[in-house]
Design an enzyme around this catalytic site. Structure first.
Site, mmCIF file in Angstrom:
data_model
loop_
_atom_site.group_PDB
_atom_site.id
_atom_site.type_symbol
_atom_site.label_atom_id
_atom_site.label_comp_id
_atom_site.label_asym_id
_atom_site.label_seq_id
_atom_site.Cartn_x
_atom_site.Cartn_y
_atom_site.Cartn_z
ATOM 1 N N ARG A 42 0.834 -1.216 0.000
ATOM 2 C CA ARG A 42 0.000 0.000 0.000
ATOM 3 C C ARG A 42 0.859 1.252 0.000
ATOM 4 N NH1 ARG A 42 -1.906 1.236 6.279
ATOM 5 N NH2 ARG A 42 -1.820 3.374 5.568
ATOM 6 N N GLY A 102 6.667 8.124 12.731
ATOM 7 C CA GLY A 102 6.876 6.862 12.027
ATOM 8 C C GLY A 102 6.438 5.652 12.827
ATOM 9 N N TRP A 157 11.267 8.626 5.946
ATOM 10 C CA TRP A 157 12.351 7.902 6.608
ATOM 11 C C TRP A 157 12.626 6.566 5.955
ATOM 12 C CZ3 TRP A 157 11.688 5.113 11.883
ATOM 13 C CH2 TRP A 157 10.485 4.421 11.947
ATOM 14 N N ASP A 158 11.640 5.956 5.306
ATOM 15 C CA ASP A 158 11.901 4.712 4.566
ATOM 16 C C ASP A 158 13.047 4.905 3.586
ATOM 17 O OD1 ASP A 158 9.187 2.650 4.641
ATOM 18 O OD2 ASP A 158 8.902 4.712 5.304
ATOM 19 N N ARG A 175 2.541 17.216 7.463
ATOM 20 C CA ARG A 175 3.559 16.661 8.359
ATOM 21 C C ARG A 175 4.760 16.096 7.610
ATOM 22 N NH1 ARG A 175 -0.515 12.563 9.093
ATOM 23 N NH2 ARG A 175 0.104 10.517 8.313
ATOM 24 N N SER A 176 5.838 15.985 8.377
ATOM 25 C CA SER A 176 7.083 15.433 7.872
ATOM 26 C C SER A 176 7.229 14.008 8.401
ATOM 27 C CB SER A 176 8.254 16.314 8.317
ATOM 28 O OG SER A 176 9.459 15.879 7.736
ATOM 29 N N GLN A 177 8.457 13.540 8.475
ATOM 30 C CA GLN A 177 8.807 12.264 9.097
ATOM 31 C C GLN A 177 10.189 12.422 9.702
ATOM 32 O OE1 GLN A 177 8.267 8.734 6.506
ATOM 33 N NE2 GLN A 177 6.723 8.050 7.964
ATOM 34 N N ASP A 225 3.773 4.307 14.143
ATOM 35 C CA ASP A 225 2.318 4.222 14.250
ATOM 36 C C ASP A 225 1.870 2.774 13.990
ATOM 37 O OD1 ASP A 225 3.397 4.759 11.647
ATOM 38 O OD2 ASP A 225 1.420 5.174 10.885
ATOM 39 N N ASN A 228 6.059 13.304 4.866
ATOM 40 C CA ASN A 228 5.790 11.921 5.250
ATOM 41 C C ASN A 228 5.830 11.046 3.988
ATOM 42 O OD1 ASN A 228 3.386 10.440 7.521
ATOM 43 N ND2 ASN A 228 4.499 9.413 5.899
ATOM 44 N N GLU A 262 7.312 -6.505 5.750
ATOM 45 C CA GLU A 262 7.539 -5.208 6.398
ATOM 46 C C GLU A 262 8.063 -5.371 7.818
ATOM 47 O OE1 GLU A 262 4.637 -1.398 7.421
ATOM 48 O OE2 GLU A 262 3.841 -3.429 7.406
#
Length: 502
Positions: free
Chosen positions: A61, A263, A68-69, A114-116, A265, A105, A443
């Site tokens: 998804r 991150g 950050w990935d 928002r960011s990450q 969550d 993000n 993941e």
């Protein structure tokens, strides 16, 4: 649906995409200079934000370029010699900063709030090191990068990203109410949140608000009904109290959104469901900002800007001092998070305690104490995220390749190579064993049972196939192992699977 920045001329490739693939192309209604400048709910339908260069998505998804990935994916790309692809991804983040206000993000319209976690300077330094090792240098690119990194760093070091009066930073999402991706992909999640708080009122902290025109506490999102009935063991109709209507508070959704910026969550690290994330100065974020400051010091030296290098070095030393003051738990021997409203350090044991080792800000004594916690933390498949089984995916029993990478890097940085080898092997052998059985990379993994089966109760419940940072972690951890351990791993993979694991 693909959105271009306002006043940005559509490239020929985008025009061709529109013609050949029937992709609808639109421009954002305004120029964006910082996060939260635009109400994303008014951008309908939601869509992908344009980026100039090719990029690698995490998988499943997650089919956008994530913040950050991408750091971990870039580590894997550089290991495989894909320097130009890695550099293009870094340039995409600079494009985001210049046209969308920050490193996002991910490049979707609803992420313009928002960011990450800020790994961008680490991406830049790693790519530039690879370019230099290839016999090239590009100071013009470095100078442009410096300006964009400075802008992104500034976002984290001013309100509302400041953690009270501590001098440290916090996660904070500029949006309001339930985030679009959670409503879209995490069916029933907020109903579970409301149920939990209704059953655990001591932890609710005013996050559940009964609908009442006379009450002024702001709420958001869907409404939920509470009805208390007798349990009937006969054919008789059960007797029930009148239904009462509730909503989750706006403050809860601010915490929820801020948790997603982190991150992690979902985890219970910052209270149930991450509800108090915006009330904490976290060890992970502030370690990353220390690393950014040290990277900016290095970039200034590469550019020959001595005064700038000194300024960044002073900032880094000050943050290091504040991290030790506020986030170091000397009694327990690990780095943690501070609730800056209550001034209480969290006792939640979380794998981010290894971030200060990865960033190089821990003293040798602090690093030794953190490593002393490995025995009570480590599991058969490597390191879980926490010692708390909350039912959330970023807690026990789950381990994630990206954090395994950071923890192992931190252990090696301080000379704990035997521990790094052991943890690496535990994780690698687990991933390899599950790949032999399932034929794919996931993941996250249950590091207690060494399984790819994820029975997540809270948050999104799938275990996505792909997966960017797991692939990168496997490559990186494998290259860090001694030759004899690599050979042992290879021998194991040539053995038939046991009946129990098939």
């Amino acid at each position: 649906m693909l959105y271009l920045p306002a006043n940005f001329e559509a490239p020929a490739a985008v025009e061709k995409l529109s013609t050949d693939c029937n992709v609808r192309i639109e421009h954002l209604p305004i120029e964006i200079h910082h996060l939260g400048e635009i109400d994303t709910s008014k951008i309908q339908p939601h869509g992908l934000l344009y980026l100039e260069h090719k990029y690698v998505v995490p998988g499943g998804r997650f089919n956008e370029m994530y913040g950050w990935d991408s750091y971990f994916i870039i580590r894997g790309l550089l290991r495989e010699g894909r320097i130009e692809l890695a550099r293009g991804m870094v340039d995409n983040f600079f494009f985001e900063i210049e046209h969308y206000g920050a490193m996002l993000n991910a490049n979707r319209t609803y992420y313009l709030t928002r960011s990450q976690p800020p790994f961008l300077s680490s991406m830049l330094v790693d790519v530039y090191d690879a370019i230099e090792k290839g016999g090239h240098s590009d100071t013009a690119w470095l100078a442009k990068a410096y300006a964009d990194l400075e802008k992104d760093y500034a976002m984290w070091t001013r309100e509302p990203h400041l953690a009270g009066q501590t001098g440290l930073s916090r996660y904070y999402d500029f949006g309001r109410g339930p985030p679009a991706e959670a409503v879209q992909d995490e069916s029933g999640f907020y109903r579970k949140v409301a149920t939990y708080f209704l059953l655990h009122p001591s932890e609710a902290d005013d996050y559940v608000v009964e609908s009442n025109p006379r009450k002024t506490q702001p709420t958001a999102g869907a409404s939920y009904w509470l009805e208390v009935c007798d349990v009937s063991h006969t054919m008789a109709q059960p007797q029930c109290e009148k239904k009462r209507e509730f909503k989750l508070s706006s403050d809860y959704y601010t915490g929820d959104r801020s948790m997603r910026e982190s991150g992690f969550d979902v985890s219970f690290r910052f209270g149930p469901f991450g509800s108090a994330t915006h009330h904490y100065a976290p060890d992970c974020l502030n370690s990353l900002l220390y690393k950014t400051e040290k990277d900016m010091e290095q970039i200034s030296k590469w550019l020959g800007h001595g005064p700038d290098a000194e300024r960044w070095a002073k900032r880094a030393e000050e943050r290091k001092r504040l991290i030790t003051r506020y986030l170091w738990n000397g009694e327990r021997g690990f780095f943690t998070d501070l609730n800056f409203q209550t001034r209480q350090k969290s006792s939640y044991e979380y794998a981010t305690m290894f971030y200060p080792l990865w960033a190089g800000l821990a003293t040798p004594e602090q690093a030794k104490a953190v490593v002393g916690n490995l025995k009570g933390f480590e599991q058969p498949g490597g390191l879980p995220m926490s010692t708390e089984d909350s039912g959330a995916q970023w807690d026990l029993p789950y381990g994630w390749g990206n954090v395994e990478m950071l923890a192992v890097d931190g252990l090696r940085r301080y000379g704990y190579n035997a521990d790094a080898d052991r943890v690496s092997y535990e994780f690698l052998s687990m991933v390899a064993e599950n790949f032999r059985r399932d034929g794919n990379i996931r993941e996250k993994y249950n590091v207690v049972t060494r399984s790819s089966e994820a029975r997540v109760e809270l948050g999104y419940q799938m275990n996505v196939v792909g997966f960017g940072w797991t692939n990168a972690a496997f490559i990186e951890l494998l290259h860090g192992l001694p030759k004899e351990m690599v050979e042992r791993l290879e021998r194991e993979q040539n053995q038939p699977l046991s009946t129990a694991s098939q």
